[in-house]
Write a protein that holds these residues in place. Structure first.
Motif, PDB file in Angstrom:
ATOM      1  N   UNK A 140      -5.206  -9.842  -7.090  1.00 48.99           N
ATOM      2  CA  UNK A 140      -5.366  -8.990  -5.913  1.00 48.99           C
ATOM      3  C   UNK A 140      -5.734  -7.581  -6.384  1.00 48.99           C
ATOM      4  N   UNK A 141      -6.195  -6.773  -5.453  1.00 50.23           N
ATOM      5  CA  UNK A 141      -6.526  -5.379  -5.764  1.00 50.23           C
ATOM      6  C   UNK A 141      -5.732  -4.422  -4.876  1.00 50.23           C
ATOM      7  N   UNK A 142      -4.549  -4.846  -4.434  1.00 52.49           N
ATOM      8  CA  UNK A 142      -3.694  -3.977  -3.618  1.00 52.49           C
ATOM      9  C   UNK A 142      -3.133  -2.853  -4.472  1.00 52.49           C
ATOM     10  N   UNK A 143      -3.011  -1.671  -3.882  1.00 49.14           N
ATOM     11  CA  UNK A 143      -2.492  -0.522  -4.621  1.00 49.14           C
ATOM     12  C   UNK A 143      -1.020  -0.251  -4.323  1.00 49.14           C
ATOM     13  N   UNK A 144      -0.401  -1.086  -3.505  1.00 46.85           N
ATOM     14  CA  UNK A 144       1.012  -0.924  -3.207  1.00 46.85           C
ATOM     15  C   UNK A 144       1.290  -0.055  -2.013  1.00 46.85           C
ATOM     16  N   UNK A 145       0.267   0.540  -1.415  1.00 45.72           N
ATOM     17  CA  UNK A 145       0.501   1.437  -0.285  1.00 45.72           C
ATOM     18  C   UNK A 145       0.847   0.665   0.988  1.00 45.72           C
ATOM     19  N   UNK A 146       0.272  -0.519   1.152  1.00 45.86           N
ATOM     20  CA  UNK A 146       0.578  -1.349   2.319  1.00 45.86           C
ATOM     21  C   UNK A 146       1.767  -2.240   2.003  1.00 45.86           C
ATOM     22  N   UNK A 147       2.713  -2.330   2.928  1.00 42.92           N
ATOM     23  CA  UNK A 147       3.902  -3.144   2.717  1.00 42.92           C
ATOM     24  C   UNK A 147       4.035  -4.148   3.856  1.00 42.92           C
ATOM     25  N   UNK A 148       4.781  -5.220   3.591  1.00 44.04           N
ATOM     26  CA  UNK A 148       4.866  -6.338   4.522  1.00 44.04           C
ATOM     27  C   UNK A 148       6.308  -6.817   4.620  1.00 44.04           C
ATOM     28  N   UNK A 149       6.672  -7.316   5.777  1.00 44.96           N
ATOM     29  CA  UNK A 149       7.988  -7.893   5.988  1.00 44.96           C
ATOM     30  C   UNK A 149       7.974  -9.360   5.565  1.00 44.96           C
ATOM     31  N   UNK A 150       8.996  -9.745   4.808  1.00 48.65           N
ATOM     32  CA  UNK A 150       9.132 -11.139   4.379  1.00 48.65           C
ATOM     33  C   UNK A 150      10.544 -11.606   4.687  1.00 48.65           C
ATOM     34  N   UNK A 151      10.704 -12.927   4.788  1.00 50.33           N
ATOM     35  CA  UNK A 151      11.978 -13.489   5.228  1.00 50.33           C
ATOM     36  C   UNK A 151      13.088 -13.323   4.199  1.00 50.33           C
TER      37      UNK A 151
END
Length: 424
Positions: A308-319
């Motif tokens: 992936x090329x995500x920079x860590x700025x976007x976050x997500x909810x996980x169970x």
């Protein structure tokens, strides 16, 4: 030190099998080779970092001595030295050293290099005759053991028949270490073997090479007893997974209980080490081992291919977490929970299981399946996966769908799932 090799190609079949959490031996050979190559690159980076740092003359002389010792220790048998250099804590140490913020911090963190060299010489049979300073009154040999030298320095004499450690300036009996790592003598304590594996219970601080204080002693009998019970459970329910655990694991590093926080973890720089508080049941220990080794596999794979090329700025909810996770955390957690869904699927389907046990295993499998199923769309819809990451995630989704639908085989995914060609 031998040079690092070039780039590694990851065949599509290997990527698919790793995504399904069940790989073949040659897939692991690729991961091990890649890990060792990276470890050598890190050592070269450390050498460069020291070269441009404003160390004191004494600190630089100590590093030069220990670096020469390591080169001498490795030279008789580079293949044998490889296992010692690839010990998880060595990776954690070298990354800490490279990232030390200033010359004083760097000088403080360089001390373990001499112990790494001595441990390597014990493995290769290299001849060493030197005097090393103790760190906090101890000499730590990562993956082997530690000596309470109770002296400022210890003389090291090493050769094909073993290694002799003698405190300088004290009337103390020398420690004699055999090439297999066993030893006896004043102040010496070896790491405990985890039965049925090549792993060790790293409770002496060799798993935390920067620490100078003697860690609290663990109840080794309790750890080994629970390890045996976890391995027995895995062997009865899923022999393939049990063999993976005993083959991959290098160390279990005891952690203090963390209350409501994480009670186990994996360091990306130290694959094949499981850091954990003592699990309260064999079932929980088995889950921790499978979960954390999945993190190790993905950590090594991620150094081979960009997922992936995500920079860590976007976050997500996980169970499985209360706090939002960056995409890399979602990927890591999804993969580890898929391994647990796979494990409980096989426990549920094992012949001869009692109805109550089978129902409980089905419930565990479905819980993990739901967690993975909820997370997969986050990954696939993120638009941050590379082509390789999409392939890996699609293969995870296909394996998840296959669980509970007929007999499970270790290689549910075809080698030709993604067609011909290598992933680089």
């Amino acid at each position: 030190m031998a040079p690092a090799s070039g780039t590694f190609a990851v065949p599509p079949g290997t990527l698919a099998r790793l995504a399904a959490t069940r790989q073949r031996p040659h897939d692991l050979d690729l991961l091990h080779a890649a890990l060792h190559s990276r470890r050598l690159v890190l050592f070269k980076a450390l050498l460069a970092r020291v070269g441009r740092s404003d160390l004191t003359p004494a600190a630089r002389a100590a590093f030069d001595r220990d670096w020469r010792l390591l080169a001498r220790a490795e030279s008789p048998a580079p293949g044998a030295a490889r296992r010692q250099l690839d010990y998880p804590a060595v990776g954690g140490w070298v990354v800490d050293a490279i990232n030390a913020p200033g010359p004083d911090e760097l000088a403080a963190v360089l001390h373990p290099l001499g112990g790494i060299a001595v441990g390597t010489a014990l493995t290769t049979g290299a001849r060493l005759d030197t005097v090393l300073p103790g760190t906090g009154g101890r000499l730590v040999l990562p993956g082997i053991g530690a000596q309470d030298v109770r002296a400022s320095h210890v003389r090291v004499r090493s050769g094909p028949r073993g290694t002799v450690l003698t405190p300088v300036g004290r009337r103390a009996r020398s420690v004699l270490l055999r090439p297999d790592g066993r030893g006896a003598g004043a102040g010496w304590t070896a790491l405990a073997v985890l039965p049925g594996s090549a792993g060790r219970l790293d409770d002496l601080g060799t798993g935390h090479l920067v620490a100078t204080d003697t860690p609290p002693r663990t109840d080794r009998a309790a750890w080994v007893t629970r390890w045996r019970a976890a391995l027995t459970l895995l062997s009865a329910a899923d022999p393939w997974r049990a063999a993976e655990v005993t083959g991959l694991l290098r160390s279990v590093v005891p952690m203090a209980p963390a209350g409501e926080g994480a009670s186990s973890g994996t360091l990306r720089a130290a694959p094949w080490a499981v850091h954990t508080a003592l699990p309260d049941t064999a079932r929980r220990f088995a889950e921790v081992l499978v979960h954390e080794l999945a993190h190790s596999k993905l950590a090594v794979l991620a150094d081979l291919v960009t997922l992936h090329h995500a920079d860590g700025s976007a976050v997500h909810r996980v169970a499985w977490r209360k706090d939002p996770r960056p995409l890399d955390g979602v990927l890591q957690g999804t993969y580890a929970h898929l391994a647990l869904a796979d494990l409980w699927s096989r426990i549920a389907e094992r012949p001869g299981a009692a109805p109550a046990a089978r129902r409980a295993a089905h419930a565990r499998r479905e819980d993990y399946r739901e967690q993975v199923a909820d997370a997969l769309p986050l990954l696939l819809d993120s638009h941050q996966l590379t082509e390789h990451g999409v392939r890996f995630t699609v293969a995870m989704k296909q394996h998840l769908t296959s669980l509970g639908r007929g007999p499970n085989t270790p290689y549910a995914l075809s080698d030709s799932l993604f067609g011909d060609g290598d992933v680089r």
